[in-house]
Structure formats: structure tokens, C-alpha cells
Design a protein around this motif. Sequence first.
Motif, PDB file in Angstrom:
ATOM      1  N   GLY A   1       0.820  -1.218   0.000  1.00 39.54           N
ATOM      2  CA  GLY A   1       0.000   0.000   0.000  1.00 39.54           C
ATOM      3  C   GLY A   1       0.848   1.259   0.000  1.00 39.54           C
TER       4      GLY A   1
ATOM      5  N   CYS B   1      -0.036  -0.821   5.748  1.00 42.60           N
ATOM      6  CA  CYS B   1      -1.432  -0.392   5.536  1.00 42.60           C
ATOM      7  C   CYS B   1      -2.415  -1.275   6.289  1.00 42.60           C
ATOM      8  N   ASP B   2      -1.994  -2.480   6.659  1.00 43.81           N
ATOM      9  CA  ASP B   2      -2.851  -3.445   7.360  1.00 43.81           C
ATOM     10  C   ASP B   2      -3.867  -4.124   6.453  1.00 43.81           C
TER      11      ASP B   2
ATOM     12  N   CYS C   1       0.348  -7.475   4.047  1.00 42.59           N
ATOM     13  CA  CYS C   1       0.083  -7.174   5.464  1.00 42.59           C
ATOM     14  C   CYS C   1      -0.794  -8.263   6.095  1.00 42.59           C
TER      15      CYS C   1
HETATM   16 ZN   LIG Z   1       0.035  -3.323   3.444  1.00 44.74          ZN
END
Ligand SMILES: [Zn+2]
Length: 328
Positions: A54, A63-64, A69
Amino acid sequence: MSFKNILGHKRPITLLQRAIENEKVVNSYLFLGNEGIGKKYVALQFAKALNCLGEEAERGDACDHCSSCRKIDHSLHPDVLLIEPEGQNIRVDQVRQLQRALAYRPYEGRRRVCILTAADRMAPNMSNILLKTLEEPPLHTVIVLLANNSRWILPTILSRCQMVRFNPLPVPLVSGWLTETKGLPEKEASLLASLSEGSPGKALEIQEEIRQIQREELLKDWMGQKSLSPERIGSWVGLLPAERESLLLILDVAKTLLRDLVMMKTFKKKPNFIHSDLVPVMEPVAINWSLPSLLKRMEILNQTALAIRANANTGLALEAMMLSWAEG
Ligand SMILES: [Zn+2]
């Protein structure tokens, strides 16, 4: 969870983010700090930030949400390896597993990240295997060693790593986290945070044990007594746990009780008590003791805890403490 959601540790996080932003990430890091303080979480977020797909990656964070991620969050990323001791120590085959993984290029990520927890609990022959890897670091690989104490790590390994120190978190931060994230009542959270040595992990770990400690009894039947008969001392010594860590925890609780008594004596306005639920029990005890005698008892407690930590016989140390307790 990305870097921005981590509790505290601004300094190490900024250092790691700058390294990513400035493309100055080195091959091996050593994260140093107390058990349960959050080193592993930071290491995992670092692995995410290094591989995030991201936009956050440009700012050195994760970015999760991207596939990378998410895979790391679920321990499914082929290029992020977390090696933790099974049992007491890191085993030889675990270090060999690390070596094997490093023989190839990253499978899908930009960087392979190997996180080795408990790096201070490795047999010397394993340290040597690890050292070889650190001396010839494979391309696109970052090795993160985690340890509580650098004393047990070979100097040759230390010299190969960039050290990142994790300091204990402030008590109010740990306490706030326990109430907000873990839903603990405020009084319990503040007591656990005060005894946690700035480590959220330790606060959770000691939760059950602290609940079992009879604080009121400690105050009334021991700390509040002007003198103790040999029989009473004997029964106290028998009552307190022989196991070193549990006993040290009780002494820590006793220290915070004394701290509250000192506060009670010193400040006219109601200060912030750690044991605010015990104020009615503390008041008569505080009247009974003078400030110098409370401070003297604090010193006795500290000396006893030090001796027990240094392997003194717990029964004898306790007996000596109880005897000198009543002397003035
Ligand atoms: Zn990410």
C-alpha cells in the motif's frame, strides 16, 4: 496493527521508519528490552512495513489491508519467519530452519524478515551457526534478534547487529491500555501497571497471581504490626510461597503498599494511591508508623528482594526481614 497503533516505543519506531524511508535498513538488528514490552509486535510491524504493497509503505509504515500485510498478520507470509523457543530455549533445528530459509531469494516479498525471539537463550553452538549467517547476510534479508538482556549474547553477534533499545513504558500508559483494550477495572489496572516494570505483557502475566495475593492481610497482620512473635514469623514464612518469582512479586506488592503509606504520611491532599481500595485499612497503619520508620522498612524490603534475587535462601531471608521489621 501498524506502527501507528503500537503502544509507546516512539523512539525505536521512528528509527526503523527513518531507515525504511531513507533506504538505510541494515541486515541485522537486535531489539533489546524487558520481556513482554512489545519487541515482537514492533518486529512484526517492521516486517509488514518492509513488504507492504500500500501507499503507507512510502512513509515507512504498513497499511494493514494489502495481501502482504494480511498474510503477515496471519503468519502466512512465506518470507516472514518467526522463530520462538519451543520450551525453554531456541533449539538447534530451529536455527538450521532459519539457515535453510535464507538460502533462497525472497519468495514473494521485497524483503525476507527473520525474527528470532529469545536470542539471549541460545546454546553457544547455535550462536556460532547464527554468527555465520550474520557474517554473510543473504541479499534482501533482514534478521531481527529479540532479547531481554545483552549479557548472554556473544560479543561477536552483538557487533554484527544494530542495537535498538526498548525502554519500559510509563505506568499511566500501561494502565490506560489495560482499561481501554483489556477492559480491566481502573483500580486493578493501576495496580498491575505499577507492578509491571513498564511491560504490558508482564502486567497481563501477573494478573491472576496478583488477584490471589491477600493485600489486606499483608497490611494488617504483617506490615501494620509493631512486633511479631517468633511463632507469627514462623507462620508467615510458612505461608509465603517458596518459589522465588512468586515471592518477589509479593515483596513488590508490599513495596507499593509501603509507597502508599509514605504518600499518606507526606501529602495532606489525597494523592493517587496504588491501593486506593485499601485506604481505610492503611490509615490506622500510617498513624502507627513514623515517616523515618516507614522509609527504613522500605530499605529492609529492598535489601531482602535483592538478596532473594541473588539466590539467598528464601526462608532465611524472610525470617531476617520480619525480625528487623519490628525493630524500630
Ligand atoms: Zn500493506
